[in-house]
Design a protein around this motif. Structure first.
Motif, PDB file in Angstrom:
ATOM      1  N   LEU A  59      35.770  42.413  45.901  1.00  0.00           N
ATOM      2  CA  LEU A  59      35.855  40.970  46.099  1.00  0.00           C
ATOM      3  C   LEU A  59      35.199  40.533  47.406  1.00  0.00           C
ATOM      4  O   LEU A  59      34.571  39.471  47.461  1.00  0.00           O
ATOM      5  CB  LEU A  59      37.311  40.534  46.022  1.00  0.00           C
ATOM      6  CG  LEU A  59      37.940  40.716  44.638  1.00  0.00           C
ATOM      7  CD1 LEU A  59      39.437  40.515  44.692  1.00  0.00           C
ATOM      8  CD2 LEU A  59      37.305  39.799  43.632  1.00  0.00           C
ATOM      9  N   LEU A  60      35.305  41.345  48.457  1.00  0.00           N
ATOM     10  CA  LEU A  60      34.649  40.983  49.714  1.00  0.00           C
ATOM     11  C   LEU A  60      33.131  41.124  49.622  1.00  0.00           C
ATOM     12  O   LEU A  60      32.390  40.325  50.208  1.00  0.00           O
ATOM     13  CB  LEU A  60      35.192  41.823  50.869  1.00  0.00           C
ATOM     14  CG  LEU A  60      36.594  41.477  51.348  1.00  0.00           C
ATOM     15  CD1 LEU A  60      36.991  42.369  52.513  1.00  0.00           C
ATOM     16  CD2 LEU A  60      36.708  40.024  51.729  1.00  0.00           C
ATOM     17  N   LYS A  61      32.665  42.136  48.889  1.00  0.00           N
ATOM     18  CA  LYS A  61      31.214  42.251  48.676  1.00  0.00           C
ATOM     19  C   LYS A  61      30.700  41.049  47.902  1.00  0.00           C
ATOM     20  O   LYS A  61      29.645  40.485  48.229  1.00  0.00           O
ATOM     21  CB  LYS A  61      30.887  43.534  47.910  1.00  0.00           C
ATOM     22  CG  LYS A  61      30.988  44.789  48.729  1.00  0.00           C
ATOM     23  CD  LYS A  61      30.690  46.002  47.862  1.00  0.00           C
ATOM     24  CE  LYS A  61      30.979  47.288  48.582  1.00  0.00           C
ATOM     25  NZ  LYS A  61      30.773  48.468  47.733  1.00  0.00           N
ATOM     26  N   GLY A  62      31.427  40.653  46.882  1.00  0.00           N
ATOM     27  CA  GLY A  62      31.046  39.472  46.114  1.00  0.00           C
ATOM     28  C   GLY A  62      31.077  38.219  46.965  1.00  0.00           C
ATOM     29  O   GLY A  62      30.186  37.371  46.880  1.00  0.00           O
ATOM     30  N   ILE A 123      33.751  33.938  41.896  1.00  0.00           N
ATOM     31  CA  ILE A 123      34.897  34.702  42.386  1.00  0.00           C
ATOM     32  C   ILE A 123      35.787  35.129  41.224  1.00  0.00           C
ATOM     33  O   ILE A 123      36.232  36.282  41.147  1.00  0.00           O
ATOM     34  CB  ILE A 123      35.702  33.887  43.425  1.00  0.00           C
ATOM     35  CG1 ILE A 123      34.931  33.774  44.736  1.00  0.00           C
ATOM     36  CG2 ILE A 123      37.075  34.504  43.675  1.00  0.00           C
ATOM     37  CD1 ILE A 123      34.787  35.066  45.515  1.00  0.00           C
ATOM     38  N   ILE A 124      36.024  34.232  40.288  1.00  0.00           N
ATOM     39  CA  ILE A 124      36.858  34.591  39.135  1.00  0.00           C
ATOM     40  C   ILE A 124      36.156  35.634  38.271  1.00  0.00           C
ATOM     41  O   ILE A 124      36.806  36.521  37.709  1.00  0.00           O
ATOM     42  CB  ILE A 124      37.256  33.340  38.335  1.00  0.00           C
ATOM     43  CG1 ILE A 124      38.279  32.547  39.144  1.00  0.00           C
ATOM     44  CG2 ILE A 124      37.824  33.701  36.979  1.00  0.00           C
ATOM     45  CD1 ILE A 124      38.756  31.287  38.506  1.00  0.00           C
ATOM     46  N   SER A 128      37.740  39.073  37.399  1.00  0.00           N
ATOM     47  CA  SER A 128      37.901  39.481  35.990  1.00  0.00           C
ATOM     48  C   SER A 128      37.308  40.846  35.750  1.00  0.00           C
ATOM     49  O   SER A 128      37.830  41.624  34.945  1.00  0.00           O
ATOM     50  CB  SER A 128      37.255  38.447  35.076  1.00  0.00           C
ATOM     51  OG  SER A 128      37.904  37.219  35.196  1.00  0.00           O
ATOM     52  N   SER A 129      36.218  41.164  36.404  1.00  0.00           N
ATOM     53  CA  SER A 129      35.651  42.509  36.249  1.00  0.00           C
ATOM     54  C   SER A 129      36.590  43.558  36.824  1.00  0.00           C
ATOM     55  O   SER A 129      36.631  44.693  36.350  1.00  0.00           O
ATOM     56  CB  SER A 129      34.271  42.589  36.894  1.00  0.00           C
ATOM     57  OG  SER A 129      34.362  42.519  38.295  1.00  0.00           O
ATOM     58  N   CYS A 130      37.350  43.194  37.849  1.00  0.00           N
ATOM     59  CA  CYS A 130      38.345  44.117  38.397  1.00  0.00           C
ATOM     60  C   CYS A 130      39.508  44.295  37.439  1.00  0.00           C
ATOM     61  O   CYS A 130      40.071  45.392  37.347  1.00  0.00           O
ATOM     62  CB  CYS A 130      38.873  43.602  39.742  1.00  0.00           C
ATOM     63  SG  CYS A 130      37.624  43.516  41.027  1.00  0.00           S
ATOM     64  N   ILE A 131      39.879  43.252  36.726  1.00  0.00           N
ATOM     65  CA  ILE A 131      40.979  43.332  35.767  1.00  0.00           C
ATOM     66  C   ILE A 131      40.639  44.316  34.655  1.00  0.00           C
ATOM     67  O   ILE A 131      41.501  45.067  34.201  1.00  0.00           O
ATOM     68  CB  ILE A 131      41.301  41.940  35.170  1.00  0.00           C
ATOM     69  CG1 ILE A 131      41.928  41.040  36.222  1.00  0.00           C
ATOM     70  CG2 ILE A 131      42.245  42.061  33.998  1.00  0.00           C
ATOM     71  CD1 ILE A 131      42.118  39.630  35.763  1.00  0.00           C
ATOM     72  N   CYS A 132      39.389  44.316  34.249  1.00  0.00           N
ATOM     73  CA  CYS A 132      38.980  45.213  33.153  1.00  0.00           C
ATOM     74  C   CYS A 132      39.100  46.683  33.532  1.00  0.00           C
ATOM     75  O   CYS A 132      39.261  47.545  32.674  1.00  0.00           O
ATOM     76  CB  CYS A 132      37.554  44.898  32.727  1.00  0.00           C
ATOM     77  SG  CYS A 132      37.377  43.266  31.997  1.00  0.00           S
ATOM     78  N   HIS A 133      39.031  46.987  34.837  1.00  0.00           N
ATOM     79  CA  HIS A 133      39.061  48.381  35.288  1.00  0.00           C
ATOM     80  C   HIS A 133      40.452  48.867  35.670  1.00  0.00           C
ATOM     81  O   HIS A 133      40.656  50.048  35.859  1.00  0.00           O
ATOM     82  CB  HIS A 133      38.125  48.564  36.488  1.00  0.00           C
ATOM     83  CG  HIS A 133      36.702  48.241  36.177  1.00  0.00           C
ATOM     84  ND1 HIS A 133      35.982  48.874  35.207  1.00  0.00           N
ATOM     85  CD2 HIS A 133      35.859  47.309  36.700  1.00  0.00           C
ATOM     86  CE1 HIS A 133      34.764  48.366  35.144  1.00  0.00           C
ATOM     87  NE2 HIS A 133      34.665  47.419  36.043  1.00  0.00           N
ATOM     88  N   ILE A 134      41.395  47.939  35.805  1.00  0.00           N
ATOM     89  CA  ILE A 134      42.731  48.331  36.266  1.00  0.00           C
ATOM     90  C   ILE A 134      43.764  47.821  35.254  1.00  0.00           C
ATOM     91  O   ILE A 134      43.667  46.711  34.764  1.00  0.00           O
ATOM     92  CB  ILE A 134      43.048  47.709  37.646  1.00  0.00           C
ATOM     93  CG1 ILE A 134      42.192  48.357  38.708  1.00  0.00           C
ATOM     94  CG2 ILE A 134      44.513  47.849  37.990  1.00  0.00           C
ATOM     95  CD1 ILE A 134      42.413  47.824  40.084  1.00  0.00           C
TER      96      ILE A 134
END
Length: 136
Positions: A59-62, A123-124, A128-134
């Protein structure tokens, strides 16, 4: 901060970065709550905050990429509008300072009307891409 030249500008850039990276936690958690409608809303919100914290690097990179794009787009809108308004105002013999003021107002209007909405979507989408991985 007054003793180091340019430190105020660096601090304003850092504030913009922090606003982008941390300013949309509530929207992301709300999106996570909608993504899991069968779960208790309070549990979903808590899980959403945990996922946001666990994926801080992504998220910080984004947010860093988004900050650069926001600054560049603001400068481009400001320069293009100043060139257009400056040329138009010089034809009428008006002051170029008025063209600068109108250009700054237009650039802020574009930022608040379009760029801030784009920031929220980006940002969302990172979240959302993080949600898919966790999965919690």
């Amino acid at each position: 901060m007054g003793s180091i030249p340019g430190m105020g500008d660096v601090m304003s850039l850092m504030k913009m970065f922090l606003d982008i990276s941390l300013g949309y936690i509530d929207e992301c958690c709300l999106g996570y709550t909608f993504y899991h409608p069968n779960q208790n809303a309070f549990k979903s919100a808590a899980d959403g905050v945990v996922i946001y914290a666990q994926n801080w690097k992504t998220l910080l990179k984004g947010a860093a990429k988004i900050t650069v794009v926001v600054i560049l787009s603001f400068v481009v809108v400001l320069l293009v509008s100043f060139i257009l308004f400056g040329g138009l105002f010089s034809l009428f013999g008006w002051s170029s300072f008025i063209a600068l003021v109108v250009s700054v107002l237009l650039a802020y209007t574009v930022k608040y009307a379009f760029i801030d909405s784009w920031i929220l979507v980006k940002i969302i989408s990172y979240y959302s891409s993080c949600i898919c991985h966790i999965s919690i």
